[in-house]
Design an enzyme around this catalytic site. Structure first.
Site, PDB file in Angstrom:
ATOM      1  N   THR A   1      44.118  66.290  60.284  1.00  0.00           N
ATOM      2  CA  THR A   1      43.629  67.491  59.610  1.00  0.00           C
ATOM      3  C   THR A   1      42.251  67.326  58.975  1.00  0.00           C
ATOM      4  O   THR A   1      41.602  68.309  58.639  1.00  0.00           O
ATOM      5  CB  THR A   1      44.625  67.944  58.532  1.00  0.00           C
ATOM      6  OG1 THR A   1      44.834  66.884  57.594  1.00  0.00           O
ATOM      7  CG2 THR A   1      45.963  68.345  59.154  1.00  0.00           C
TER       8      THR A   1
ATOM      9  N   SER B   1      41.670  61.162  62.207  1.00  0.00           N
ATOM     10  CA  SER B   1      40.592  62.074  62.608  1.00  0.00           C
ATOM     11  C   SER B   1      39.267  61.770  61.937  1.00  0.00           C
ATOM     12  O   SER B   1      38.242  62.336  62.316  1.00  0.00           O
ATOM     13  CB  SER B   1      40.989  63.528  62.347  1.00  0.00           C
ATOM     14  OG  SER B   1      41.151  63.786  60.978  1.00  0.00           O
TER      15      SER B   1
ATOM     16  N   THR C   1      47.749  62.517  61.261  1.00  0.00           N
ATOM     17  CA  THR C   1      48.989  62.437  60.497  1.00  0.00           C
ATOM     18  C   THR C   1      50.183  62.892  61.316  1.00  0.00           C
ATOM     19  O   THR C   1      51.283  62.337  61.194  1.00  0.00           O
ATOM     20  CB  THR C   1      48.873  63.291  59.219  1.00  0.00           C
ATOM     21  OG1 THR C   1      47.901  62.706  58.358  1.00  0.00           O
ATOM     22  CG2 THR C   1      50.187  63.372  58.473  1.00  0.00           C
TER      23      THR C   1
END
Length: 334
Positions: free
Chosen positions: A99, A65, A16
């Protein structure tokens, strides 16, 4: 007279923090419809970073991720190790990361890196293009943390929301809020404010660079899977993972480390086949005591590691040994 700024390597993986949505109000759909900046492009977007450090951008990946896997951890480990050896002027590393799995990458690096320079994993909850993005301040504060001499010896760190967290203990606790990363049992290591980096405690468990694991020649890690426990869960997941070749299992049991009868039976069968089983809990906080039954069955307590962290330690530990006594020592030390 000009003052030399500390040199910090920035390795980009995406996430992000590097994302560009359709417009400034795209806070939700950007992972599917937006683009991602390479790490050098991210630094150019937020040039205040250059006022704090001399950045050395290193392109690695620019993905969400959810796409980061153990093979990427091995590549990242090799890249960081090589850069540290080739450029003695670099005082620290910043890893930009999504994250969703940032805590897992950070903990793997914490267990395996043998460099003295601080390594700070950083992400954002809102894309770089958003009107309310936290990408800019997080990137700047990660740079300041990596360049801070007091960060040496702290192990791998995770930096978001002005808070410095230990890689071993931190976990993501909220889907969208900026204060998502928490160390539930012990709290933050320190804060990054306008007047600098401020530490208040240090981790005690073993961490980089004082680690015993050598994964430098590994092309893959042992397969370890996580088995969730819930009311009425049976042995299907355990049996499927064993059939798929799992060398280890992490049981995310009821707190403080209990299973349903059917799952307990399946775990017993897996132990009989030589699969290493670590007992964790789905609670997200607190220790799993080494109960007599757990010890008698030849299982390992995850201590207070979350299931995803216990999985990583077991994967790394199995590169060295499958001896239960040794594995129990590792889980007590790391």
């Amino acid at each position: 007279m000009s003052q030399t700024k500390p040199k910090v390597a920035f390795i980009g993986t995406g996430g992000t923090i590097s994302s560009i949505g359709r417009d400034a109000l795209d806070l939700i759909d950007y992972p599917d419809s937006g683009a991602k900046l390479e790490v050098d492009e991210l630094i150019e977007k937020f040039p205040l970073v250059r006022e704090a450090v001399e950045p050395v951008p290193v392109r690695f990946k620019a993905v969400g991720s959810t796409k980061i896997a153990p093979a990427d951890w091995l590549e990242l480990h090799a890249l960081i190790t090589r850069i540290a050896a080739e450029d003695a002027g670099i005082v620290g590393f910043v890893i930009t990361h999504g994250t969703a799995t940032a805590e897992e990458t950070a903990y793997f690096l914490n267990l395996t890196l043998k460099i003295e320079q601080p390594v700070v994993v950083v992400g954002a909850q809102r894309p770089a293009s958003a009107i309310s993005t936290d990408a800019a301040i997080n990137l700047l504060n990660a740079a300041r943390t990596a360049a801070e001499p007091a960060s040496r010896g702290m192990g791998a760190l995770l930096m978001l929301n002005d808070e410095i967290q230990a890689a071993r203990d931190v976990t993501k606790t909220s889907t969208l809020r900026l204060q998502t990363f928490r160390t539930v049992d012990f709290g933050v290591l320190g804060h990054v404010d306008g007047d600098g980096v401020h530490y208040y405690r240090a981790p005690l468990r073993r961490r980089m660079p004082d680690v015993e694991f050598d994964i430098s020649d590994r092309t893959q890690l042992p397969r370890v899977d996580i088995v969730d426990c819930y009311a009425g869960s049976d042995g299907a997941a355990v049996e499927a993972f064993v059939a798929a070749g799992a060398e280890g299992l992490v049981s995310a049991g009821f707190a403080p480390g209990l299973l349903t009868p059917a799952q307990d039976e399946a775990i017993g069968a897996a132990l009989g086949k030589g699969v290493v089983v670590v007992q964790s809990t789905r609670a997200g906080s607190g220790r799993v005591p080494a109960r007599a039954r757990l010890l008698d069955r030849g299982m390992v307590s995850a201590d207070n590691l979350t299931p995803q962290k216990a999985r990583i330690l077991l994967m790394v530990a199995l590169t060295k040994t499958d001896d239960i006594t040794e594995l129990r020592r590792m889980f007590s030390e790391y």
